[in-house]
Design a protein around this motif. Sequence first.
Motif, PDB file in Angstrom:
ATOM      1  N   GLY A  63      -8.144   6.404   9.980  1.00 16.65           N
ATOM      2  CA  GLY A  63      -8.393   5.570  11.155  1.00 16.65           C
ATOM      3  C   GLY A  63      -9.281   6.282  12.163  1.00 16.65           C
ATOM      4  N   ASP A  64      -9.009   7.562  12.383  1.00 17.91           N
ATOM      5  CA  ASP A  64      -9.843   8.351  13.295  1.00 17.91           C
ATOM      6  C   ASP A  64     -11.264   8.495  12.745  1.00 17.91           C
ATOM      7  OD1 ASP A  64      -7.671   8.686  14.989  1.00 17.91           O
ATOM      8  OD2 ASP A  64      -7.198  10.706  14.252  1.00 17.91           O
ATOM      9  N   LEU A  65     -11.369   8.764  11.448  1.00 21.03           N
ATOM     10  CA  LEU A  65     -12.671   8.955  10.818  1.00 21.03           C
ATOM     11  C   LEU A  65     -13.520   7.690  10.884  1.00 21.03           C
ATOM     12  CD1 LEU A  65     -14.542  10.749   8.979  1.00 21.03           C
ATOM     13  CD2 LEU A  65     -13.377   9.692   7.041  1.00 21.03           C
ATOM     14  N   LEU A  66     -12.911   6.550  10.564  1.00 20.31           N
ATOM     15  CA  LEU A  66     -13.654   5.285  10.540  1.00 20.31           C
ATOM     16  C   LEU A  66     -13.691   4.591  11.895  1.00 20.31           C
ATOM     17  CD1 LEU A  66     -12.377   3.846   7.133  1.00 20.31           C
ATOM     18  CD2 LEU A  66     -14.477   5.151   7.589  1.00 20.31           C
ATOM     19  N   GLN A  67     -12.945   5.108  12.844  1.00 20.10           N
ATOM     20  CA  GLN A  67     -12.838   4.542  14.185  1.00 20.10           C
ATOM     21  C   GLN A  67     -12.438   3.070  14.138  1.00 20.10           C
ATOM     22  OE1 GLN A  67     -16.500   5.530  16.229  1.00 20.10           O
ATOM     23  NE2 GLN A  67     -15.916   7.672  16.360  1.00 20.10           N
ATOM     24  N   ARG A  68     -11.440   2.809  13.277  1.00 20.49           N
ATOM     25  CA  ARG A  68     -10.870   1.473  13.126  1.00 20.49           C
ATOM     26  C   ARG A  68      -9.366   1.617  12.974  1.00 20.49           C
ATOM     27  NH1 ARG A  68     -13.873  -1.932   8.544  1.00 20.49           N
ATOM     28  NH2 ARG A  68     -12.314  -3.435   9.229  1.00 20.49           N
ATOM     29  N   PRO A  69      -8.604   0.644  13.451  1.00 23.22           N
ATOM     30  CA  PRO A  69      -7.150   0.725  13.282  1.00 23.22           C
ATOM     31  C   PRO A  69      -6.755   0.549  11.813  1.00 23.22           C
ATOM     32  CG  PRO A  69      -7.763  -1.232  14.557  1.00 23.22           C
ATOM     33  CD  PRO A  69      -9.021  -0.497  14.243  1.00 23.22           C
ATOM     34  N   VAL A  70      -5.909   1.451  11.353  1.00 23.63           N
ATOM     35  CA  VAL A  70      -5.434   1.468   9.974  1.00 23.63           C
ATOM     36  C   VAL A  70      -3.908   1.476  10.016  1.00 23.63           C
ATOM     37  CG1 VAL A  70      -5.349   2.902   7.883  1.00 23.63           C
ATOM     38  CG2 VAL A  70      -7.498   2.674   9.144  1.00 23.63           C
ATOM     39  N   VAL A  71      -3.292   0.745   9.077  1.00 30.50           N
ATOM     40  CA  VAL A  71      -1.827   0.725   8.986  1.00 30.50           C
ATOM     41  C   VAL A  71      -1.409   1.115   7.580  1.00 30.50           C
ATOM     42  CG1 VAL A  71      -1.448  -0.983  10.811  1.00 30.50           C
ATOM     43  CG2 VAL A  71      -1.788  -1.744   8.461  1.00 30.50           C
ATOM     44  N   SER A  72      -0.166   1.563   7.466  1.00 30.25           N
ATOM     45  CA  SER A  72       0.392   1.882   6.154  1.00 30.25           C
ATOM     46  C   SER A  72       1.733   1.176   6.012  1.00 30.25           C
ATOM     47  CB  SER A  72       0.553   3.396   5.990  1.00 30.25           C
ATOM     48  OG  SER A  72       1.421   3.916   6.964  1.00 30.25           O
ATOM     49  N   TYR A  73       2.003   0.730   4.797  1.00 32.63           N
ATOM     50  CA  TYR A  73       3.240   0.036   4.477  1.00 32.63           C
ATOM     51  C   TYR A  73       3.899   0.758   3.309  1.00 32.63           C
ATOM     52  CZ  TYR A  73       0.881  -3.650   7.067  1.00 32.63           C
ATOM     53  OH  TYR A  73       0.227  -4.359   8.027  1.00 32.63           O
ATOM     54  N   ALA A  74       5.141   1.184   3.495  1.00 38.51           N
ATOM     55  CA  ALA A  74       5.869   1.888   2.435  1.00 38.51           C
ATOM     56  C   ALA A  74       7.094   1.069   2.051  1.00 38.51           C
ATOM     57  CB  ALA A  74       6.290   3.273   2.910  1.00 38.51           C
ATOM     58  N   ASN A  75       7.406   1.055   0.738  1.00 35.15           N
ATOM     59  CA  ASN A  75       8.572   0.291   0.285  1.00 35.15           C
ATOM     60  C   ASN A  75       9.568   1.140  -0.501  1.00 35.15           C
ATOM     61  OD1 ASN A  75       7.435   0.648  -2.235  1.00 35.15           O
ATOM     62  ND2 ASN A  75       6.924  -1.493  -2.553  1.00 35.15           N
ATOM     63  N   GLY A  76       9.431   2.458  -0.455  1.00 32.45           N
ATOM     64  CA  GLY A  76      10.330   3.330  -1.194  1.00 32.45           C
ATOM     65  C   GLY A  76       9.784   3.736  -2.550  1.00 32.45           C
ATOM     66  N   ARG A  77       8.746   3.069  -3.001  1.00 35.98           N
ATOM     67  CA  ARG A  77       8.100   3.426  -4.262  1.00 35.98           C
ATOM     68  C   ARG A  77       6.606   3.649  -4.060  1.00 35.98           C
ATOM     69  NH1 ARG A  77       7.722   3.127  -9.867  1.00 35.98           N
ATOM     70  NH2 ARG A  77       5.777   2.189 -10.541  1.00 35.98           N
ATOM     71  N   ASP A  78       5.976   2.752  -3.328  1.00 35.47           N
ATOM     72  CA  ASP A  78       4.532   2.824  -3.094  1.00 35.47           C
ATOM     73  C   ASP A  78       4.249   2.828  -1.606  1.00 35.47           C
ATOM     74  OD1 ASP A  78       3.913   2.566  -5.861  1.00 35.47           O
ATOM     75  OD2 ASP A  78       4.163   0.398  -5.702  1.00 35.47           O
ATOM     76  N   ILE A  79       3.039   3.252  -1.290  1.00 32.38           N
ATOM     77  CA  ILE A  79       2.534   3.114   0.074  1.00 32.38           C
ATOM     78  C   ILE A  79       1.160   2.463  -0.039  1.00 32.38           C
ATOM     79  CG2 ILE A  79       1.568   5.453   0.161  1.00 32.38           C
ATOM     80  CD1 ILE A  79       2.326   5.462   3.182  1.00 32.38           C
ATOM     81  N   VAL A  80       0.924   1.487   0.821  1.00 34.09           N
ATOM     82  CA  VAL A  80      -0.360   0.801   0.882  1.00 34.09           C
ATOM     83  C   VAL A  80      -0.970   1.103   2.239  1.00 34.09           C
ATOM     84  CG1 VAL A  80      -1.526  -1.453   0.877  1.00 34.09           C
ATOM     85  CG2 VAL A  80       0.417  -1.044  -0.653  1.00 34.09           C
ATOM     86  N   ILE A  81      -2.231   1.497   2.216  1.00 36.36           N
ATOM     87  CA  ILE A  81      -2.971   1.779   3.441  1.00 36.36           C
ATOM     88  C   ILE A  81      -4.086   0.745   3.519  1.00 36.36           C
ATOM     89  CG2 ILE A  81      -4.384   3.467   4.683  1.00 36.36           C
ATOM     90  CD1 ILE A  81      -2.886   5.648   3.035  1.00 36.36           C
ATOM     91  N   THR A  82      -4.213   0.091   4.661  1.00 36.06           N
ATOM     92  CA  THR A  82      -5.208  -0.960   4.827  1.00 36.06           C
ATOM     93  C   THR A  82      -5.654  -1.026   6.283  1.00 36.06           C
ATOM     94  OG1 THR A  82      -5.682  -3.289   4.363  1.00 36.06           O
ATOM     95  CG2 THR A  82      -3.489  -2.779   5.205  1.00 36.06           C
TER      96      THR A  82
END
Length: 101
Positions: A63-82
């Motif tokens: 997020g800092d590098l791209l200067q855009r807000p980034v979120v992450s979602y974790a479910n106990g098995r995977d994490i998704v960053i978008t």
Amino acid sequence: MAHPLGTQPALRRTPLTAEERTRGEANFTPLVAQMLLEKGRFRVTAETPEMVDLFQAVARRVGDLLQRPVVSYANGRDIVITFAQQDAPGLTGQNAHPAHD
């Protein structure tokens, strides 16, 4: 040591050292940034709290590098960053972790 036929020894995970974590953040950041720019999201298996923490730190750096807000979602098995959706209410459920403040 021999194991009974058809059994495997229990997997032991060794915690990352501070140096390994620092290197992991530095090395994964450009990869995750590239995937976000190309595909809009990055998904990886993160079955331990330590790996979730590592990839949440990577998401903050992206997020800092791209200067855009980034979120992450974790479910106990995977994490998704978008990329964060600017006007999308309801994305802040229990498993959603803002990666960029």
